[in-house]
Design a protein around this motif. Structure first.
Motif, mmCIF file in Angstrom:
data_model
loop_
_atom_site.group_PDB
_atom_site.id
_atom_site.type_symbol
_atom_site.label_atom_id
_atom_site.label_comp_id
_atom_site.label_asym_id
_atom_site.label_seq_id
_atom_site.Cartn_x
_atom_site.Cartn_y
_atom_site.Cartn_z
ATOM 1 N N ARG A 64 9.901 -10.655 -1.639
ATOM 2 C CA ARG A 64 9.462 -11.695 -0.840
ATOM 3 C C ARG A 64 7.696 -11.395 -0.438
ATOM 4 N NH1 ARG A 64 11.810 -11.886 3.951
ATOM 5 N NH2 ARG A 64 9.855 -11.447 5.248
ATOM 6 N N LEU A 65 7.775 -10.146 -0.108
ATOM 7 C CA LEU A 65 6.064 -9.645 -0.004
ATOM 8 C C LEU A 65 5.500 -9.830 -1.156
ATOM 9 C CD1 LEU A 65 6.933 -6.519 2.112
ATOM 10 C CD2 LEU A 65 6.283 -8.781 3.107
ATOM 11 N N TYR A 96 -0.640 -7.818 -4.989
ATOM 12 C CA TYR A 96 -0.238 -7.064 -3.940
ATOM 13 C C TYR A 96 -1.378 -6.140 -2.987
ATOM 14 C CZ TYR A 96 2.566 -4.865 -0.407
ATOM 15 O OH TYR A 96 3.390 -4.352 0.628
ATOM 16 N N GLU A 132 -4.623 -6.994 -0.606
ATOM 17 C CA GLU A 132 -4.437 -7.086 0.831
ATOM 18 C C GLU A 132 -4.204 -5.770 1.666
ATOM 19 O OE1 GLU A 132 -4.551 -8.738 4.190
ATOM 20 O OE2 GLU A 132 -4.600 -10.139 2.366
ATOM 21 N N MET A 179 5.636 -12.155 -3.380
ATOM 22 C CA MET A 179 5.579 -13.604 -3.638
ATOM 23 C C MET A 179 4.295 -13.870 -2.469
ATOM 24 S SD MET A 179 7.425 -14.642 -6.002
ATOM 25 C CE MET A 179 7.323 -16.251 -5.928
ATOM 26 N N GLU A 180 4.505 -13.522 -1.391
ATOM 27 C CA GLU A 180 3.462 -13.886 -0.104
ATOM 28 C C GLU A 180 2.106 -13.227 -0.752
ATOM 29 O OE1 GLU A 180 4.964 -12.420 3.408
ATOM 30 O OE2 GLU A 180 6.651 -13.791 3.377
ATOM 31 N N ALA A 181 2.100 -12.141 -1.101
ATOM 32 C CA ALA A 181 0.714 -11.423 -1.680
ATOM 33 C C ALA A 181 0.322 -12.361 -2.751
ATOM 34 C CB ALA A 181 1.027 -10.206 -1.941
ATOM 35 N N ARG A 182 0.965 -12.783 -3.924
ATOM 36 C CA ARG A 182 0.662 -13.506 -4.831
ATOM 37 C C ARG A 182 -0.091 -14.924 -4.413
ATOM 38 N NH1 ARG A 182 5.374 -13.519 -8.739
ATOM 39 N NH2 ARG A 182 4.517 -15.407 -9.460
ATOM 40 N N GLN A 183 0.600 -15.521 -3.322
ATOM 41 C CA GLN A 183 0.160 -16.683 -2.747
ATOM 42 C C GLN A 183 -1.027 -16.429 -1.929
ATOM 43 O OE1 GLN A 183 3.320 -17.830 -0.301
ATOM 44 N NE2 GLN A 183 4.491 -19.101 -2.030
ATOM 45 N N LYS A 184 -1.353 -15.433 -1.267
ATOM 46 C CA LYS A 184 -2.409 -15.399 -0.520
ATOM 47 C C LYS A 184 -3.728 -14.842 -1.489
ATOM 48 C CE LYS A 184 -0.792 -13.021 3.817
ATOM 49 N NZ LYS A 184 -0.768 -11.544 4.385
ATOM 50 N N ASP A 219 -1.163 -5.335 4.717
ATOM 51 C CA ASP A 219 0.083 -5.616 3.982
ATOM 52 C C ASP A 219 1.317 -5.178 5.010
ATOM 53 O OD1 ASP A 219 -0.246 -2.928 3.374
ATOM 54 O OD2 ASP A 219 -0.393 -3.215 1.209
#
Length: 184
Positions: A19-20, A91, A94, A22-27, A97
């Motif tokens: 999930r982290l 990832y 960021e 995926m969130e990093a990819r979105q950011k 993180d």
């Protein structure tokens, strides 16, 4: 005095790290490939300058391989494979993180764990690239010994194509692409 600590990540822990990712990819969706690669290189520089553990340093050296796979034009990754590696590198764009990188001793632990996960996902790609680098070094040595420039580029290109083919076969073995818990 050295101390060894080992731990095991449960399926829930792995889902959390996915999930982290995926969130990093979105950011990082607004960042171009060049910026993502530069951010990963900057992270490596910070790690090498820090007094972090050998555990983290060893995993961060794998990040160099991932970067190499993307920037090495001779390797010639196709767009889908390239996208997977760049997504993995996102990832590391960021610094704030899971564990902020500026926390002494622990700041890069989440990065090391993520690299471990990424390397497991991309093991066939990484092995093929490493084999390619060995072939290329052997080819350079062979050319230097002969003091001539025969059809080395054809030989190396043939090896590169064989490695790409092997990589895809191994990755797709078992009826699927990446694992069911894929980061991609």
């Amino acid at each position: 005095m050295a101390m060894e600590i080992t731990f095991e990540l449960s399926d829930d822990d792995l889902k959390y790290f996915r999930r982290l990712m995926m969130e990093a990819r979105q950011k990082s969706a607004g960042l171009d490939e060049e910026t993502i690669i530069e951010n990963a290189r900057n992270l490596l520089g910070l790690v090498w300058q820090s007094g972090t553990s050998d555990f983290i340093r060893e995993r961060m050296s794998r990040l160099e391989t991932l970067i190499g796979m993307v920037v090495d034009h001779s390797w010639g990754m196709d767009s889908e494979d390239r996208e997977h590696v760049v997504e993995a590198l996102s990832y590391f764009s960021e610094p704030q993180d899971l564990i902020p990188d500026d926390i002494p001793g622990l700041g890069y632990l989440d990065d090391a764990i993520m690299i471990e996960m990424v390397c497991r996902e991309l093991k066939h790609e990484i092995q093929a690239y490493r084999d390619f680098c060995v072939y290329r070094a052997a080819d350079s040595s062979r050319i230097n010994q002969k003091s001539e420039q025969p059809d080395h580029s054809d030989w190396l290109e043939e090896r590169r194509q064989q490695l790409h083919s092997r990589m895809r076969r191994r990755r797709n073995r078992g009826g699927g692409g990446h694992s069911p818990f894929s980061l991609f």
